[in-house]
Scaffold this motif. Structure first.
Motif, PDB file in Angstrom:
ATOM      1  N   ARG A  94       0.819  -1.212   0.000  1.00  0.00           N
ATOM      2  CA  ARG A  94       0.000   0.000   0.000  1.00  0.00           C
ATOM      3  C   ARG A  94       0.857   1.267   0.000  1.00  0.00           C
ATOM      4  O   ARG A  94       0.345   2.361   0.191  1.00  0.00           O
ATOM      5  N   GLY A  95       2.156   1.076  -0.215  1.00  0.00           N
ATOM      6  CA  GLY A  95       3.056   2.223  -0.270  1.00  0.00           C
ATOM      7  C   GLY A  95       3.492   2.751   1.077  1.00  0.00           C
ATOM      8  O   GLY A  95       4.136   3.801   1.154  1.00  0.00           O
ATOM      9  N   ASN A  96       3.163   2.032   2.167  1.00  0.00           N
ATOM     10  CA  ASN A  96       3.621   2.438   3.493  1.00  0.00           C
ATOM     11  C   ASN A  96       5.101   2.099   3.644  1.00  0.00           C
ATOM     12  O   ASN A  96       5.564   1.068   3.141  1.00  0.00           O
ATOM     13  N   ILE A  97       5.841   2.935   4.357  1.00  0.00           N
ATOM     14  CA  ILE A  97       7.257   2.671   4.566  1.00  0.00           C
ATOM     15  C   ILE A  97       7.577   2.630   6.053  1.00  0.00           C
ATOM     16  O   ILE A  97       6.920   3.274   6.869  1.00  0.00           O
ATOM     17  N   ASN A  98       8.590   1.840   6.393  1.00  0.00           N
ATOM     18  CA  ASN A  98       9.030   1.664   7.774  1.00  0.00           C
ATOM     19  C   ASN A  98      10.516   1.953   7.846  1.00  0.00           C
ATOM     20  O   ASN A  98      11.336   1.263   7.237  1.00  0.00           O
ATOM     21  N   LEU A  99      10.867   3.004   8.596  1.00  0.00           N
ATOM     22  CA  LEU A  99      12.265   3.384   8.780  1.00  0.00           C
ATOM     23  C   LEU A  99      12.708   3.220  10.236  1.00  0.00           C
ATOM     24  O   LEU A  99      13.774   3.693  10.613  1.00  0.00           O
ATOM     25  N   VAL A 100      11.871   2.562  11.048  1.00  0.00           N
ATOM     26  CA  VAL A 100      12.133   2.471  12.484  1.00  0.00           C
ATOM     27  C   VAL A 100      12.765   1.138  12.878  1.00  0.00           C
ATOM     28  O   VAL A 100      13.770   1.091  13.576  1.00  0.00           O
ATOM     29  N   GLY A 101      12.188   0.017  12.444  1.00  0.00           N
ATOM     30  CA  GLY A 101      12.759  -1.278  12.803  1.00  0.00           C
ATOM     31  C   GLY A 101      11.805  -2.420  12.530  1.00  0.00           C
ATOM     32  O   GLY A 101      10.609  -2.220  12.337  1.00  0.00           O
ATOM     33  N   ALA A 102      12.346  -3.628  12.498  1.00  0.00           N
ATOM     34  CA  ALA A 102      11.553  -4.833  12.256  1.00  0.00           C
ATOM     35  C   ALA A 102      11.034  -5.393  13.570  1.00  0.00           C
ATOM     36  O   ALA A 102      11.701  -5.314  14.601  1.00  0.00           O
ATOM     37  N   ASP A 145       5.859  -3.403   9.695  1.00  0.00           N
ATOM     38  CA  ASP A 145       5.739  -3.590  11.141  1.00  0.00           C
ATOM     39  C   ASP A 145       5.495  -2.275  11.871  1.00  0.00           C
ATOM     40  O   ASP A 145       4.947  -2.264  12.979  1.00  0.00           O
ATOM     41  N   PHE A 146       5.924  -1.175  11.259  1.00  0.00           N
ATOM     42  CA  PHE A 146       5.731   0.153  11.836  1.00  0.00           C
ATOM     43  C   PHE A 146       5.577   1.116  10.671  1.00  0.00           C
ATOM     44  O   PHE A 146       6.331   1.044   9.705  1.00  0.00           O
ATOM     45  N   THR A 147       4.613   2.011  10.760  1.00  0.00           N
ATOM     46  CA  THR A 147       4.388   2.959   9.671  1.00  0.00           C
ATOM     47  C   THR A 147       5.078   4.277   9.964  1.00  0.00           C
ATOM     48  O   THR A 147       4.604   5.080  10.767  1.00  0.00           O
ATOM     49  N   SER A 148       6.215   4.484   9.300  1.00  0.00           N
ATOM     50  CA  SER A 148       6.897   5.766   9.405  1.00  0.00           C
ATOM     51  C   SER A 148       6.164   6.820   8.592  1.00  0.00           C
ATOM     52  O   SER A 148       6.074   7.984   8.996  1.00  0.00           O
ATOM     53  N   ALA A 149       5.660   6.409   7.430  1.00  0.00           N
ATOM     54  CA  ALA A 149       4.932   7.310   6.544  1.00  0.00           C
ATOM     55  C   ALA A 149       3.953   6.483   5.722  1.00  0.00           C
ATOM     56  O   ALA A 149       4.345   5.488   5.114  1.00  0.00           O
ATOM     57  N   PRO A 150       2.662   6.864   5.709  1.00  0.00           N
ATOM     58  CA  PRO A 150       1.669   6.098   4.972  1.00  0.00           C
ATOM     59  C   PRO A 150       1.667   6.445   3.485  1.00  0.00           C
ATOM     60  O   PRO A 150       1.865   7.601   3.100  1.00  0.00           O
ATOM     61  N   PHE A 175       2.506   3.259  -8.960  1.00  0.00           N
ATOM     62  CA  PHE A 175       1.592   3.156  -7.830  1.00  0.00           C
ATOM     63  C   PHE A 175       0.248   3.771  -8.192  1.00  0.00           C
ATOM     64  O   PHE A 175       0.178   4.879  -8.733  1.00  0.00           O
ATOM     65  N   ASP A 176      -0.809   3.045  -7.905  1.00  0.00           N
ATOM     66  CA  ASP A 176      -2.179   3.511  -8.138  1.00  0.00           C
ATOM     67  C   ASP A 176      -2.823   3.771  -6.781  1.00  0.00           C
ATOM     68  O   ASP A 176      -3.134   2.837  -6.041  1.00  0.00           O
ATOM     69  N   LYS A 177      -3.008   5.058  -6.438  1.00  0.00           N
ATOM     70  CA  LYS A 177      -3.532   5.393  -5.115  1.00  0.00           C
ATOM     71  C   LYS A 177      -5.019   5.097  -4.990  1.00  0.00           C
ATOM     72  O   LYS A 177      -5.553   5.096  -3.869  1.00  0.00           O
ATOM     73  N   THR A 178      -5.719   4.840  -6.083  1.00  0.00           N
ATOM     74  CA  THR A 178      -7.148   4.553  -6.007  1.00  0.00           C
ATOM     75  C   THR A 178      -7.418   3.119  -5.562  1.00  0.00           C
ATOM     76  O   THR A 178      -8.489   2.839  -5.022  1.00  0.00           O
ATOM     77  N   ARG A 179      -6.458   2.198  -5.782  1.00  0.00           N
ATOM     78  CA  ARG A 179      -6.720   0.799  -5.358  1.00  0.00           C
ATOM     79  C   ARG A 179      -6.606   0.592  -3.854  1.00  0.00           C
ATOM     80  O   ARG A 179      -7.539   0.000  -3.284  1.00  0.00           O
ATOM     81  N   PRO A 180      -5.538   0.941  -3.136  1.00  0.00           N
ATOM     82  CA  PRO A 180      -4.236   1.375  -3.634  1.00  0.00           C
ATOM     83  C   PRO A 180      -3.325   0.158  -3.833  1.00  0.00           C
ATOM     84  O   PRO A 180      -3.540  -0.897  -3.222  1.00  0.00           O
ATOM     85  N   GLY A 181      -2.304   0.295  -4.685  1.00  0.00           N
ATOM     86  CA  GLY A 181      -1.382  -0.804  -4.897  1.00  0.00           C
ATOM     87  C   GLY A 181      -0.438  -0.538  -6.048  1.00  0.00           C
ATOM     88  O   GLY A 181      -0.540   0.470  -6.753  1.00  0.00           O
ATOM     89  N   PHE A 182       0.482  -1.474  -6.245  1.00  0.00           N
ATOM     90  CA  PHE A 182       1.519  -1.333  -7.260  1.00  0.00           C
ATOM     91  C   PHE A 182       1.186  -2.131  -8.513  1.00  0.00           C
ATOM     92  O   PHE A 182       0.521  -3.164  -8.454  1.00  0.00           O
ATOM     93  N   THR A 183       1.698  -1.641  -9.635  1.00  0.00           N
ATOM     94  CA  THR A 183       1.618  -2.336 -10.918  1.00  0.00           C
ATOM     95  C   THR A 183       3.033  -2.468 -11.464  1.00  0.00           C
ATOM     96  O   THR A 183       3.776  -1.480 -11.524  1.00  0.00           O
TER      97      THR A 183
END
Length: 249
Positions: A94-102, A145-150, A175-183
């Motif tokens: 969904r394009g969320n990123i985690n920069l904090v830890g696993a 595991d943690f959402t740094s930025a959605p 990235f298609d934000k309407t689904r949302p998801g990657f192609t």
């Protein structure tokens, strides 16, 4: 001259993804995105097109800011940065990123450097390119595991920015934000769909026979291996030297 290096394909792809921007900012420790932005700037200058402004943190020559990230954030909030790059220890479908830890926060193991201003920039920069050279199921996960930025926001949340693409060492996704998801848009030379599916922890849309990522032509390679590596060496001397040695005749 040796064949095209995989990193040269990434750099040339970044330049194409940035086409049309007026101002691109690149964060710290990002030699491949920086080289891609420099390549775009040089190509536009040669074509007589409007200039592209670069702000590369950590650079003296290629950064007009005098107060570091504070000015970067101000500039982004005013709508004066068109493109930026974000990565992450984890990126999900969904394009969320985690920069904090696993693992479950706050007991994450390992711990990573931290989110810094990623959430803010993800909301205000129109064209964010997610970049991670490693393409594996430990990085590209079903859910971070943690959402740094959605990657997306609920209706009613004011947001002018978000992910436009995901570029890895194996493939390029939009990235298609309407689904949302990657192609899946293309596979880099030497990689196939089955391999990419096996290395990706989330599902993605794709054509039956995905196309191959376009390799840089001879003129682009000459520019990249000459002027761009010269410019890049001011900020990333080790990276530029290593890539030069790996592509030397």
């Amino acid at each position: 001259m040796r064949e095209v290096h995989p990193r040269e394909i990434l750099i040339a792809t970044i330049a194409r993804l940035l086409d049309g921007v007026r101002h691109v900012a690149v964060g710290a420790s990002s030699p491949i995105p920086a080289a891609g932005a420099m390549l775009l700037r040089a190509q536009k200058k040669r074509a007589g097109a409007p200039p592209v402004r670069l702000s590369i943190l950590g650079s003296v020559e290629h950064n007009f800011f005098t107060n570091g990230s504070a000015e970067l954030f101000d500039c982004a909030g005013q709508g004066r940065i068109d493109a930026f790059f974000l990565g992450g220890g984890q990126i999900d479908g969904r394009g969320n990123i985690n920069l904090v830890g696993a693992g479950e926060y706050p007991g994450s193991t390992p711990r990573w450097p931290g989110s810094f201003g990623s959430a803010y920039l993800y909301f205000v920069v129109p064209r964010v390119i997610l970049f991670r050279e490693e393409h594996s199921s430990r990085v590209l996960v079903e859910t971070v595991d943690f959402t740094s930025a959605p990657g997306t926001s609920e209706d009613g949340v004011y947001r002018t920015g978000g992910p436009a693409a995901l570029l890895t060492g194996k493939a390029l996704f939009s990235f298609d934000k309407t689904r949302p998801g990657f192609t899946l848009e293309s596979l880099h030379p030497g990689h196939d769909l089955a391999e990419v599916k096996a290395a990706t922890g989330f599902g993605f849309a794709h054509a039956g026979s995905p196309k191959q990522t376009e390799a840089p032509d001879r003129a682009t390679l000459d520019l990249l291996r000459g002027q761009i590596m010269d410019e890049l060496s001011e900020t990333y001397p080790d990276f530029a030297s290593r890539l030069r040695s790996e592509t030397a005749a």
